[in-house]
Write a protein that holds these residues in place. Structure first.
Motif, PDB file in Angstrom:
ATOM      1  N   GLU A 146      19.622  16.194  44.001  1.00 22.03           N
ATOM      2  CA  GLU A 146      19.915  15.896  45.409  1.00 22.03           C
ATOM      3  C   GLU A 146      21.326  16.563  45.589  1.00 22.03           C
ATOM      4  OE1 GLU A 146      19.050  13.986  49.197  1.00 22.03           O
ATOM      5  OE2 GLU A 146      18.220  14.990  47.499  1.00 22.03           O
ATOM      6  N   ARG A 149      21.086  20.154  46.450  1.00 24.47           N
ATOM      7  CA  ARG A 149      20.195  20.213  47.862  1.00 24.47           C
ATOM      8  C   ARG A 149      21.213  20.157  49.036  1.00 24.47           C
ATOM      9  NH1 ARG A 149      17.817  17.788  51.679  1.00 24.47           N
ATOM     10  NH2 ARG A 149      18.388  15.800  50.958  1.00 24.47           N
ATOM     11  N   ARG A 153      22.401  22.558  51.824  1.00 29.87           N
ATOM     12  CA  ARG A 153      22.278  22.210  53.233  1.00 29.87           C
ATOM     13  C   ARG A 153      23.384  22.197  54.062  1.00 29.87           C
ATOM     14  NH1 ARG A 153      19.747  16.745  55.754  1.00 29.87           N
ATOM     15  NH2 ARG A 153      20.062  17.145  58.118  1.00 29.87           N
ATOM     16  N   ALA A 170      17.651  29.530  47.695  1.00 31.13           N
ATOM     17  CA  ALA A 170      17.624  28.130  47.228  1.00 31.13           C
ATOM     18  C   ALA A 170      18.188  28.428  45.595  1.00 31.13           C
ATOM     19  CB  ALA A 170      16.274  27.512  47.266  1.00 31.13           C
TER      20      ALA A 170
END
Length: 191
Positions: A146, A149, A153, A170
């Motif tokens: 997380e 991620r 972002r 990614a």
């Protein structure tokens, strides 16, 4: 030292009317970036004692993306051709990169890691990843995923806002923003 409570929120000594969530974010990012800049020098010296911390990010980019033109690297890092040329010359003098004619355009030159550059960089990167694993050993793997991620972002949104369009694929988000492109705290524009 930063002043946040265990729940991540800023302490109560802040002026009223300030959005405490964003104040806390600002503080934590400042600490993170300060540490990343300090680490960048350590990582660069681990690759080669004479390597400038700012050039470490170039090694990250070349390892992740493969050979590239110097102009593409300059655009990726948001630096001028003269700055990129100076940094590439230093890496070449250290035997970490090589320049070769671009088979698609005889006037252009491609930059790539040498075998020595790849080996030295890989050793340092593997050591750094092992350090991350030790530091985050008490975290659940989902929390680590997380965090990655959310950082991806944030970096993507900064890229879009700046109009540079260089968002990594990614899982390849090794950077902390435009000033720290290149991951592990280093970049061609920073260190």
């Amino acid at each position: 030292m930063h002043n946040t409570r265990p729940d991540g929120m800023a302490g109560t000594d802040e002026p009223s009317g300030v959005d405490q969530v964003f104040l806390s974010l600002e503080r934590e990012l400042a600490v993170f970036l300060r540490r990343a800049r300090a680490t960048s020098g350590e990582l660069a010296r681990a690759v080669h004692p004479e390597l400038e911390s700012a050039a470490y990010g170039l090694l990250v980019r070349l390892a992740d993306a493969g050979q590239q033109r110097a102009t593409d690297l300059a655009g990726y890092f948001g630096v001028g051709k003269a700055t990129m040329s100076r940094q590439l010359r230093a890496l070449e003098d250290l035997g970490l990169i090589a320049r070769e004619p671009d088979p698609a355009d005889g006037r252009a030159v491609l930059v790539r890691l040498t075998d020595e550059g790849h080996d030295r960089f890989s050793c340092v990167r593997n050591s750094r990843r092992a350090q991350y694993a030790r530091q985050l050993a008490s975290w659940d793997r989902r929390e680590v995923a997380e965090l990655a991620r959310l950082l991806h972002r944030l970096n993507g949104e900064q890229d879009a806002e700046e109009g540079c369009g260089a968002a990594p694929a990614a899982g390849k988000s090794d950077r902390a923003g435009r000033g720290d492109r290149g991951g592990d705290g280093g970049s061609a524009g920073n260190g």
